[in-house]
Design an enzyme around this catalytic site. Structure first.
Site, PDB file in Angstrom:
ATOM      1  N   ASN A 154       0.870  -1.180   0.000  1.00  0.00           N
ATOM      2  CA  ASN A 154       0.000   0.000   0.000  1.00  0.00           C
ATOM      3  C   ASN A 154       0.911   1.237   0.000  1.00  0.00           C
ATOM      4  OD1 ASN A 154      -1.795   2.039   0.490  1.00  0.00           O
ATOM      5  ND2 ASN A 154      -2.638   1.153   2.381  1.00  0.00           N
ATOM      6  N   ARG A 182      -2.797  -2.271  -3.225  1.00  0.00           N
ATOM      7  CA  ARG A 182      -3.981  -1.431  -3.003  1.00  0.00           C
ATOM      8  C   ARG A 182      -3.927  -0.274  -4.001  1.00  0.00           C
ATOM      9  NH1 ARG A 182      -5.220   3.106   1.426  1.00  0.00           N
ATOM     10  NH2 ARG A 182      -7.423   3.323   0.972  1.00  0.00           N
ATOM     11  N   HIS A 186     -12.936   2.977   0.446  1.00  0.00           N
ATOM     12  CA  HIS A 186     -12.892   2.016   1.559  1.00  0.00           C
ATOM     13  C   HIS A 186     -13.639   0.726   1.210  1.00  0.00           C
ATOM     14  CE1 HIS A 186     -12.524   5.610   4.554  1.00  0.00           C
ATOM     15  NE2 HIS A 186     -11.320   5.119   4.317  1.00  0.00           N
ATOM     16  N   HIS A 232     -17.133   2.755   8.613  1.00  0.00           N
ATOM     17  CA  HIS A 232     -15.668   2.713   8.689  1.00  0.00           C
ATOM     18  C   HIS A 232     -15.215   4.072   9.220  1.00  0.00           C
ATOM     19  CE1 HIS A 232     -11.553   1.621   7.131  1.00  0.00           C
ATOM     20  NE2 HIS A 232     -11.437   2.916   7.305  1.00  0.00           N
ATOM     21  N   LEU A 233     -14.845   4.093  10.507  1.00  0.00           N
ATOM     22  CA  LEU A 233     -14.528   5.368  11.148  1.00  0.00           C
ATOM     23  C   LEU A 233     -13.047   5.401  11.547  1.00  0.00           C
ATOM     24  CD1 LEU A 233     -17.675   5.479  13.499  1.00  0.00           C
ATOM     25  CD2 LEU A 233     -17.482   6.338  11.151  1.00  0.00           C
ATOM     26  N   ARG A 275     -10.397  16.167   6.724  1.00  0.00           N
ATOM     27  CA  ARG A 275     -11.213  16.465   5.525  1.00  0.00           C
ATOM     28  C   ARG A 275     -12.589  16.961   5.943  1.00  0.00           C
ATOM     29  NH1 ARG A 275     -10.315  10.713   2.743  1.00  0.00           N
ATOM     30  NH2 ARG A 275      -8.526  10.409   4.098  1.00  0.00           N
ATOM     31  N   ASP A 277      -6.803  13.886  15.749  1.00  0.00           N
ATOM     32  CA  ASP A 277      -6.838  12.566  16.372  1.00  0.00           C
ATOM     33  C   ASP A 277      -7.953  12.507  17.426  1.00  0.00           C
ATOM     34  OD1 ASP A 277      -4.466  10.178  16.864  1.00  0.00           O
ATOM     35  OD2 ASP A 277      -6.072  10.424  18.349  1.00  0.00           O
ATOM     36  N   ARG A 327      -8.532  10.546  19.879  1.00  0.00           N
ATOM     37  CA  ARG A 327      -8.144  10.360  21.292  1.00  0.00           C
ATOM     38  C   ARG A 327      -7.830  11.696  21.952  1.00  0.00           C
ATOM     39  NH1 ARG A 327      -4.209   5.684  19.391  1.00  0.00           N
ATOM     40  NH2 ARG A 327      -4.101   7.238  17.752  1.00  0.00           N
ATOM     41  N   GLY A 368     -10.127   2.555  13.227  1.00  0.00           N
ATOM     42  CA  GLY A 368      -9.564   3.080  14.481  1.00  0.00           C
ATOM     43  C   GLY A 368     -10.585   3.591  15.481  1.00  0.00           C
ATOM     44  N   ILE A 369     -11.463   4.494  15.049  1.00  0.00           N
ATOM     45  CA  ILE A 369     -12.452   5.071  15.973  1.00  0.00           C
ATOM     46  C   ILE A 369     -13.596   4.083  16.216  1.00  0.00           C
ATOM     47  CG2 ILE A 369     -14.074   6.980  16.311  1.00  0.00           C
ATOM     48  CD1 ILE A 369     -12.220   8.683  14.453  1.00  0.00           C
ATOM     49  N   GLY A 370     -14.077   3.474  15.135  1.00  0.00           N
ATOM     50  CA  GLY A 370     -15.210   2.536  15.251  1.00  0.00           C
ATOM     51  C   GLY A 370     -14.896   1.353  16.142  1.00  0.00           C
ATOM     52  N   GLU A 371     -13.643   0.896  16.115  1.00  0.00           N
ATOM     53  CA  GLU A 371     -13.274  -0.284  16.913  1.00  0.00           C
ATOM     54  C   GLU A 371     -12.902   0.074  18.346  1.00  0.00           C
ATOM     55  OE1 GLU A 371     -10.206  -2.592  14.852  1.00  0.00           O
ATOM     56  OE2 GLU A 371     -11.205  -2.137  12.956  1.00  0.00           O
ATOM     57  N   GLU A 375      -8.393  -4.988   5.709  1.00  0.00           N
ATOM     58  CA  GLU A 375      -8.356  -4.723   4.266  1.00  0.00           C
ATOM     59  C   GLU A 375      -7.218  -5.492   3.593  1.00  0.00           C
ATOM     60  OE1 GLU A 375      -8.480  -0.616   5.795  1.00  0.00           O
ATOM     61  OE2 GLU A 375      -9.332  -0.128   3.843  1.00  0.00           O
TER      62      GLU A 375
END
Ligand code: ADP
Length: 407
Positions: free
Chosen positions: A7, A91, A180, A208-209, A241, A283, A285, A331-334, A386
């Site tokens: 990738n 990718r 994605h 997908h976050l 974005r 970020d 967090r 990252g965020i979703g999980e 992915e």
């Protein structure tokens, strides 16, 4: 089969070495800051400790050489010979209208990837550089392109056309493509495996976050709508974005702030989203911890992010006449119970009820159900993969390409 997944970004090469039958990652890593004064190299061989070093890496070809040297070194013994690698999966972000599926890379495919440079100027040029560097280093094995856009090829015209003169679509292919795709595909398949209903009857909304974020409506295994569009800039508010906005704003700020096209591009892609709203960080967090300390703008950025997610989920439930499940990934979703909670709260009238205990107590890296027993709609956290989708596609296509057409 051992497959190398590549990738490439403009200044980075990420890789994963995957054994596809056992779906096992043998090694992964990244070469970052290619072309800078010093580049940073990280390797993660299986469960062993990570290796890190800095050195000068001038281009993508040198980065690939560095990766191969690490995999082949007698000290690391990850593979014995380059021949152990049977295929390379690349990718590729934008496949334009041409690619509905992954393909074996030949000169025609490379030309088509190049033709899509205008559609994804930040992504497709380095993707092609990576392909060329890898083909040079591993010339005798199949190289396969796996496109972020391919899974969304099933969108119907009423979902992919914009309300602008139709000749702009015909002449310049201006339409929604969606991105994605490998992630939305992967997490929806993981949910089907848990379900007794046949795939053809299942409707899911996948969220997908990550730094980049998108939502997809998937009906009977096919993507029917998604939040990203012509480019990965639209849809949800993301790390840097903007996501969706009224196009008139662009003319207005160009005039008021005397912005050039390049400055406008940078503003929308790199200085907007969570970073722009909070004025503090992209970020999640950092935003959550500052919001806890009472920072109002960080809290507002989180509120905007979650409100947008909820709007997309609701609209995709309307598009599909309800859904069986809402799936959170990336990252965020999980990893963020707070964002998951805020994104679906007060949706009881639509059959969506979260179990707050389960939401708070999930095991990282595992598939976890977080909906309440009373919820009509399932809520799940499903870690994405992915790279595995790319490796499996590459293995399939490599195997098919090695078979004699006469058998
Ligand atoms: P990408 O692959 O698009 O660069 P990732 O999927 O790695 O992005 O997601 C990165 C995002 O995930 C960052 O905003 C990061 O803050 C967020 N993230 C990671 N862990 C957590 C966590 N524990 N809580 C909240 N957000 C998290």
């Amino acid at each position: 089969m051992i497959v190398l997944v590549i990738n490439c970004g403009s200044s980075s090469v990420k890789y994963n070495l995957i054994e596809t039958e056992g779906e096992a990652e043998i090694c992964s890593g990244i070469v970052e800051r290619i072309g800078a004064v010093t580049s940073i190299i990280k390797h993660q061989p299986g469960n062993e400790s990570a290796r890190k070093e800095s050195k000068v890496i001038l281009n993508h070809a040198e980065a690939l050489q560095e990766i191969m040297n690490f995999l082949l070194s007698s000290e690391n013994k990850i593979i014995n010979s380059p021949d152990d690698i049977k295929a390379v999966g690349h990718r590729v972000v934008h496949g334009g209208e041409m690619f509905k599926d992954s393909v074996l890379i030949d000169d025609v495919v490379k030309e088509a990837i190049e033709q899509a440079f205008d559609l994804a100027p930040l992504h497709n040029p380095p993707n092609l550089k990576g392909i060329e560097a890898a083909q040079e280093r591993l010339p005798d094995i199949p190289h396969v392109a796996v496109f972020d856009t391919a899974f969304h090829h099933s969108l119907p015209p009423y979902a992919y056309l914009y309300g602008i003169p139709n000749r702009l679509y015909r002449r310049h292919k201006i339409r929604k493509y969606g991105f994605h795709g490998t992630s939305h595909y992967y997490v929806s398949r993981q949910y089907y495996k848990l379900n007794e209903k046949p795939k053809s009857q299942i409707k899911v909304v996948t969220c997908h976050l990550g730094n980049g974020a998108s939502i997809a409506a998937i009906k009977g295994g096919e993507s029917v709508d998604t939040s990203m569009g012509f480019t990965p800039l639209s849809g949800l508010v993301m790390g840097t974005r903007s996501g969706d906005l009224d196009p008139s704003i662009l003319f207005y700020i160009m005039e008021k702030e005397e912005l050039s096209l390049n400055a406008l591009h940078a503003m929308l892609n790199r200085h907007s989203g969570l970073l722009g709203l909070s004025g503090y960080a992209a970020d999640m967090r950092d935003l959550i911890s500052e919001a806890k300390n009472g920072d109002r703008r960080c809290q507002q950025a989180i509120d905007v992010f979650c409100y947008n997610i909820k709007k997309y989920i609701g609209s995709y439930m309307a598009v599909m006449n309800g859904c069986d499940a809402i799936l959170f990934t990336a990252g965020i979703g999980e990893n963020s119970p707070l964002i998951r909670k805020k994104s679906v709260e007060e949706m009881e009238s639509m059959g969506v009820v979260m179990d707050q205990e389960k939401n708070l107590n999930i095991t990282p890296g595992k598939i976890e159900k977080i909906s309440a027993d009373s919820s009509i709609v399932d809520l799940y956290v499903i870690p994405t993969n992915e790279e595995l989708v790319i490796a499996i596609d590459a293995a399939k296509i490599a195997t098919a390409s090695n078979q004699s057409p006469w058998i």
